[in-house]
Write an enzyme that holds these catalytic residues in place. Structure first.
Site, PDB file in Angstrom:
ATOM      1  N   LYS A  87     -31.752  13.883 -10.440  1.00 26.82           N
ATOM      2  CA  LYS A  87     -32.325  12.710 -11.097  1.00 26.82           C
ATOM      3  C   LYS A  87     -33.708  12.495 -10.499  1.00 26.82           C
ATOM      4  CE  LYS A  87     -31.012   9.419 -14.101  1.00 26.82           C
ATOM      5  NZ  LYS A  87     -30.249   9.618 -15.345  1.00 26.82           N
ATOM      6  N   ALA A 266     -23.709   2.358 -19.161  1.00 24.77           N
ATOM      7  CA  ALA A 266     -24.545   2.080 -17.987  1.00 24.77           C
ATOM      8  C   ALA A 266     -24.105   2.949 -16.817  1.00 24.77           C
ATOM      9  CB  ALA A 266     -24.453   0.603 -17.608  1.00 24.77           C
TER      10      ALA A 266
END
Length: 363
Positions: A87, A266
């Protein structure tokens, strides 16, 4: 029904895989400050999006990217994808500091890693932004179709979450049919907005919330049957679907939840690992976020492997089967769903490490 026995913290039943590489990227000329985290590349190149957010401190950004990248390892593994976890975050408000020069510079940092990290979109980074990043790196997914990519992964993330909701409903109520169910969707961005549309089309009654007036107005205009509210986490709904930023499930918020199922797109929904046990003790079925939100990375993996775009929805719909597998394992072993998902992911990673499988992404 008795609650599952307490388990170790999330990712805590096994020795956690340490991050392989964390790169701090800075360019004073463009104002770029970014962090790229490669958590684990056992199954293939570390694939995960870039998030652009005005973090208060660099320490906050580092905490976020370390958690998100670790989550990507498990998300990709439990989904059966041949890619590892990574990420990146860019520090700053995308409305004020984003520029083509900054994005191109960021792309050069990605390119310097030689394909160990493959980026995509996330909060604050659109498909059009990825087109710009792609000018300076080959290792980018989710560009617009005009630029040769598969476009914004948001709709497929929502589509995967929708099937995760259906699977959870089947476990909780004995049917995957969402007609007549009440769902509270938190966050109306590119994922939440699409999820609302899918739910309305499926016959669900939807209550939705977002801090953005623009996002609320878009839903009001396009989905007039949706009830807009200030908040939905404690709304009287069957399903609470968090689709904004994470950590909404806390020791304080869980006692207020009236939903029987929590399932959304989420990331990092649990503020602390112990919160999942609190959900179980209240007989609230939680689908691990890294399982429910795998539609986007499934699309990215398909793009990287040149799977035709028209075949992607069928690939993403398999999230229904993955959620069913996770929840069935949790039920049979009397463990929490998060632990069950970790078991599946950890087994796949360990098999690859011992040579029983090798899933490195072909190019």
């Amino acid at each position: 029904m008795s609650a599952p026995q307490p388990s170790a913290p999330v990712l805590g039943r096994f020795p956690d895989f340490p991050h392989e590489q964390v790169i701090f990227c800075q360019d004073p000329e463009t104002g770029l400050r970014a962090i790229i985290a490669i958590h684990d590349s056992t199954l293939g190149p570390a694939v995960g999006g870039t998030r652009m957010h005005p973090y208060a401190t660099e320490a906050d950004a580092l905490t976020d990217v370390l958690r998100l990248s670790r989550g990507m390892t498990y998300k990709n593994a439990v989904a059966g994808l041949p890619c590892g976890g990574g990420k990146a975050v860019i520090i700053g408000d995308p409305d004020t500091i984003k520029s083509e020069a900054l994005l191109e510079t960021y792309g050069r940092f990605v390119q310097s890693l030689g394909g160990r990290y493959v980026t995509a979109g996330d909060v604050g980074i659109s498909a059009a932004d990825l087109d710009v990043i792609g000018r300076s790196t080959d290792h980018v997914l989710g560009r617009t179709t005009n630029a040769g990519g598969y476009g914004d992964s948001g709709p497929m993330t929502a589509y995967g979450a929708f099937h995760a909701l259906r699977a959870a409903a089947a476990v909780r109520w004995g049917t995957a049919d969402l007609a007549g169910r009440t769902v509270g969707v938190e966050g109306l961005g590119k994922v939440g907005h699409e999820l609302v549309r899918l739910l309305v089309e499926a016959g669900a009654t939807v209550t939705a919330a977002d801090i953005s007036a623009h996002a609320r107005e878009r839903v009001r205009r396009e989905q007039p049957a949706v009830l807009l509210a200030e908040r939905v986490i404690d709304a009287p709904v069957d399903i609470y679907a968090p689709c904004a930023l994470g950590a909404t499930l806390t020791s304080d918020s869980v006692p207020t939840i009236r939903a029987a199922v929590v399932c959304g797109a989420a990331n990092n929904q649990l503020a602390t690992p112990e919160v999942e046990q609190q959900l179980a003790e209240r007989d609230i079925l939680w689908v691990p976020d890294f399982v429910a939100s795998a539609g986007g990375v499934t699309t990215g993996s398909a793009e990287y492997r040149r799977i035709p775009l028209e075949e992607v929805p069928a690939q993403v719909a398999k999230i229904f089967d993955t959620v069913t597998e996770v929840l069935d394992l949790a039920r049979r072993q009397g463990i929490l769903p998060g632990t069950a998902a970790e078991d599946i992911a950890h087994t796949r990673i360990q098999q690859a490490r011992t040579g029983l499988k090798h899933g490195y992404l072909p190019r």
